[in-house]
Design an enzyme around this catalytic site. Sequence first.
Site, PDB file in Angstrom:
ATOM      1  N   TRP A 179       0.842  -1.198   0.000  1.00  0.00           N
ATOM      2  CA  TRP A 179       0.000   0.000   0.000  1.00  0.00           C
ATOM      3  C   TRP A 179       0.875   1.246   0.000  1.00  0.00           C
ATOM      4  O   TRP A 179       1.641   1.463   0.937  1.00  0.00           O
ATOM      5  CB  TRP A 179      -0.921  -0.010   1.231  1.00  0.00           C
ATOM      6  CG  TRP A 179      -1.915  -1.112   1.151  1.00  0.00           C
ATOM      7  CD1 TRP A 179      -3.102  -1.085   0.504  1.00  0.00           C
ATOM      8  CD2 TRP A 179      -1.793  -2.424   1.718  1.00  0.00           C
ATOM      9  NE1 TRP A 179      -3.734  -2.304   0.615  1.00  0.00           N
ATOM     10  CE2 TRP A 179      -2.955  -3.138   1.349  1.00  0.00           C
ATOM     11  CE3 TRP A 179      -0.821  -3.078   2.474  1.00  0.00           C
ATOM     12  CZ2 TRP A 179      -3.173  -4.456   1.730  1.00  0.00           C
ATOM     13  CZ3 TRP A 179      -1.030  -4.380   2.851  1.00  0.00           C
ATOM     14  CH2 TRP A 179      -2.193  -5.058   2.477  1.00  0.00           C
ATOM     15  N   HIS A 198      -6.901   1.550   2.915  1.00  0.00           N
ATOM     16  CA  HIS A 198      -7.953   0.570   2.618  1.00  0.00           C
ATOM     17  C   HIS A 198      -8.972   0.584   3.761  1.00  0.00           C
ATOM     18  O   HIS A 198      -8.664   1.014   4.874  1.00  0.00           O
ATOM     19  CB  HIS A 198      -7.379  -0.843   2.418  1.00  0.00           C
ATOM     20  CG  HIS A 198      -6.489  -1.321   3.545  1.00  0.00           C
ATOM     21  ND1 HIS A 198      -5.943  -2.573   3.582  1.00  0.00           N
ATOM     22  CD2 HIS A 198      -6.076  -0.716   4.698  1.00  0.00           C
ATOM     23  CE1 HIS A 198      -5.221  -2.716   4.674  1.00  0.00           C
ATOM     24  NE2 HIS A 198      -5.294  -1.610   5.363  1.00  0.00           N
ATOM     25  N   ARG A 231      -4.279   6.569  -1.850  1.00  0.00           N
ATOM     26  CA  ARG A 231      -2.982   5.919  -2.085  1.00  0.00           C
ATOM     27  C   ARG A 231      -2.062   6.820  -2.885  1.00  0.00           C
ATOM     28  O   ARG A 231      -2.478   7.439  -3.860  1.00  0.00           O
ATOM     29  CB  ARG A 231      -3.173   4.588  -2.805  1.00  0.00           C
ATOM     30  CG  ARG A 231      -3.817   3.571  -1.886  1.00  0.00           C
ATOM     31  CD  ARG A 231      -3.777   2.178  -2.448  1.00  0.00           C
ATOM     32  NE  ARG A 231      -4.685   1.328  -1.688  1.00  0.00           N
ATOM     33  CZ  ARG A 231      -4.967   0.084  -1.974  1.00  0.00           C
ATOM     34  NH1 ARG A 231      -4.393  -0.482  -3.006  1.00  0.00           N
ATOM     35  NH2 ARG A 231      -5.806  -0.604  -1.233  1.00  0.00           N
ATOM     36  N   GLN A 242     -13.692   1.919  -1.318  1.00  0.00           N
ATOM     37  CA  GLN A 242     -13.754   0.464  -1.114  1.00  0.00           C
ATOM     38  C   GLN A 242     -14.994   0.082  -0.320  1.00  0.00           C
ATOM     39  O   GLN A 242     -15.558   0.903   0.408  1.00  0.00           O
ATOM     40  CB  GLN A 242     -12.519  -0.027  -0.352  1.00  0.00           C
ATOM     41  CG  GLN A 242     -11.288  -0.158  -1.232  1.00  0.00           C
ATOM     42  CD  GLN A 242     -10.137  -0.859  -0.525  1.00  0.00           C
ATOM     43  OE1 GLN A 242     -10.133  -1.004   0.696  1.00  0.00           O
ATOM     44  NE2 GLN A 242      -9.163  -1.288  -1.301  1.00  0.00           N
ATOM     45  N   VAL A 298      -5.311 -12.218   6.039  1.00  0.00           N
ATOM     46  CA  VAL A 298      -6.180 -13.370   5.718  1.00  0.00           C
ATOM     47  C   VAL A 298      -5.315 -14.590   5.422  1.00  0.00           C
ATOM     48  O   VAL A 298      -4.160 -14.480   5.023  1.00  0.00           O
ATOM     49  CB  VAL A 298      -7.085 -13.076   4.491  1.00  0.00           C
ATOM     50  CG1 VAL A 298      -8.203 -12.122   4.833  1.00  0.00           C
ATOM     51  CG2 VAL A 298      -6.284 -12.570   3.309  1.00  0.00           C
ATOM     52  N   ALA A 304     -13.316 -11.971   5.144  1.00  0.00           N
ATOM     53  CA  ALA A 304     -13.363 -10.523   4.896  1.00  0.00           C
ATOM     54  C   ALA A 304     -13.066 -10.278   3.429  1.00  0.00           C
ATOM     55  O   ALA A 304     -12.437 -11.108   2.778  1.00  0.00           O
ATOM     56  CB  ALA A 304     -12.324  -9.813   5.758  1.00  0.00           C
TER      57      ALA A 304
HETATM   58  C1  FA5 Z   1      -6.896  -4.250  -0.210  1.00  0.00           C
HETATM   59  O1  FA5 Z   1      -6.928  -3.044  -0.107  1.00  0.00           O
HETATM   60  C2  FA5 Z   1      -7.321  -5.163   0.925  1.00  0.00           C
HETATM   61  N1  FA5 Z   1      -7.568  -4.374   2.094  1.00  0.00           N
HETATM   62  C3  FA5 Z   1      -8.541  -5.947   0.496  1.00  0.00           C
HETATM   63  C4  FA5 Z   1      -8.885  -7.044   1.433  1.00  0.00           C
HETATM   64  C5  FA5 Z   1      -9.840  -6.835   2.425  1.00  0.00           C
HETATM   65  C6  FA5 Z   1      -8.229  -8.278   1.351  1.00  0.00           C
HETATM   66  C7  FA5 Z   1     -10.171  -7.853   3.316  1.00  0.00           C
HETATM   67  C8  FA5 Z   1      -8.544  -9.293   2.226  1.00  0.00           C
HETATM   68  C9  FA5 Z   1      -9.501  -9.080   3.187  1.00  0.00           C
HETATM   69  P1  FA5 Z   1      -6.220  -4.199  -2.722  1.00  0.00           P
HETATM   70  O2  FA5 Z   1      -5.100  -3.263  -2.553  1.00  0.00           O
HETATM   71  O3  FA5 Z   1      -6.034  -5.274  -3.705  1.00  0.00           O
HETATM   72  O4  FA5 Z   1      -6.615  -4.872  -1.359  1.00  0.00           O
HETATM   73  O5  FA5 Z   1      -7.539  -3.364  -3.079  1.00  0.00           O
HETATM   74  C10 FA5 Z   1      -8.804  -3.972  -3.155  1.00  0.00           C
HETATM   75  C11 FA5 Z   1      -9.608  -3.433  -4.334  1.00  0.00           C
HETATM   76  O6  FA5 Z   1      -9.653  -2.026  -4.274  1.00  0.00           O
HETATM   77  C12 FA5 Z   1      -8.963  -3.749  -5.675  1.00  0.00           C
HETATM   78  O7  FA5 Z   1      -9.363  -5.013  -6.114  1.00  0.00           O
HETATM   79  C13 FA5 Z   1      -9.540  -2.664  -6.557  1.00  0.00           C
HETATM   80  O8  FA5 Z   1     -10.843  -2.991  -6.967  1.00  0.00           O
HETATM   81  C14 FA5 Z   1      -9.633  -1.488  -5.596  1.00  0.00           C
HETATM   82  N2  FA5 Z   1      -8.462  -0.618  -5.747  1.00  0.00           N
HETATM   83  C15 FA5 Z   1      -7.254  -0.759  -5.203  1.00  0.00           C
HETATM   84  N3  FA5 Z   1      -6.439   0.246  -5.547  1.00  0.00           N
HETATM   85  C16 FA5 Z   1      -7.161   1.073  -6.319  1.00  0.00           C
HETATM   86  C17 FA5 Z   1      -6.895   2.321  -6.986  1.00  0.00           C
HETATM   87  N4  FA5 Z   1      -5.721   2.935  -6.875  1.00  0.00           N
HETATM   88  N5  FA5 Z   1      -7.880   2.902  -7.706  1.00  0.00           N
HETATM   89  C18 FA5 Z   1      -9.093   2.312  -7.798  1.00  0.00           C
HETATM   90  N6  FA5 Z   1      -9.415   1.144  -7.189  1.00  0.00           N
HETATM   91  C19 FA5 Z   1      -8.465   0.524  -6.463  1.00  0.00           C
END
Ligand code: FA5
Length: 335
Positions: free
Chosen positions: A152, A166, A192, A206, A249, A303
């Site tokens: 992140w 997140h 981010r 999210q 997880v 989750a």
């Molecule tokens: C997470 O942020 C984890 N917290 C998700 C999670 C929650 C995993 C609970 C397990 C249990 P990730 O970085 O992959 O994961 O982001 C999750 C989703 O947020 C991505 O699949 C995407 O749909 C969205 N996302 C992430 N970064 C961006 C971005 N910069 N712009 C738009 N959508 C985004």
Amino acid sequence: MVDKVWRNFQTQLKKIKSLDGLEEVEIKFLGRKGQVNKLFQQLAKIPASQKRRQGQAINELKQKITKALAKKKEQLQLRLADELAQENFDVTQPGREQQLGHLHPITQMKWEIGDIFRRMGFEIFEPQEVSDDYNNFGALNIPAGHPARDLWDTFWTREGYIPITHTSSMQNWIYRHRRPPIRAVVIGRCFRHEATDASHEHTFHQIEGVYVDENVTVANLIETMRVFLSAFYGKEMEIKVRPSYFPFVEPGLEIAMKCVFCNGKGCSVCKNSGWIEILGAGEIHPRVLREGGIDPEKYSGFAWGLGLERLIMLRYGIEDVRRFHRGDLRFLRQF
Ligand code: FA5
């Protein structure tokens, strides 16, 4: 007396600037309690020999005032018409439709998605947008120095706080404020520090979900996501589940949906993979449950973290996530 009232009237007539003002003067002189009627009432007190002449004089005064007011009214109306003509104001034109604002598509979808999860038995929360190291990382099995922090790209305030990267930042709070069975969904903004492109924004939304009870498995997670996606898209969607890694997880997985822009063939939006990742998820790590005061020997849970903008993009065929924040009314008015 009659002369005095007439002079008084003429002074006031000159000052009249509007139809409202004209009406005021009319009431003052010709109204039931107006000055002309007062003159008529005084007739009773004067000698009989003068009554006839005086009565005639008052009647003439009344006629003069009525005539003068009518003339003034005509002048005022003409002037008004002139002014309107100069303003190019066509009174015969039909009214123009007012462009009222409406809710931003993100807000509309937040509410719609909240409703779907509410119907599925989840309680809906909003995240704290600025949180701390403990909630964003520490409580999620990502201690300081853990290499997974690099997953992140984090903004920090000078005081050491974090605009959340997140919505998982709310997990610990939920475990501490609810007892199993827990069904909670958090919908809100994340931030981010990363380069933006068609599918990445620095500020996006999210939808976090947590489900904690006895004997909860990954099968329940996949079915919950399937039910949600069918409700949101109004039909069965083709999804792909693949293993992934998140420190909070075990096992972790990702769900991707077939790219609607190229129908799975590969394009710039899906980075030629044919699939668009929409969420990360998994079985909640026992350490995360314990940190939240929940006994992992007794309870298990799952989750997920869904990207709201990506869901909307796939629903409406929007090819660039950056459109949501550009403020382009031509785009926004379509929702
Ligand atoms: C997470 O942020 C984890 N917290 C998700 C999670 C929650 C995993 C609970 C397990 C249990 P990730 O970085 O992959 O994961 O982001 C999750 C989703 O947020 C991505 O699949 C995407 O749909 C969205 N996302 C992430 N970064 C961006 C971005 N910069 N712009 C738009 N959508 C985004």
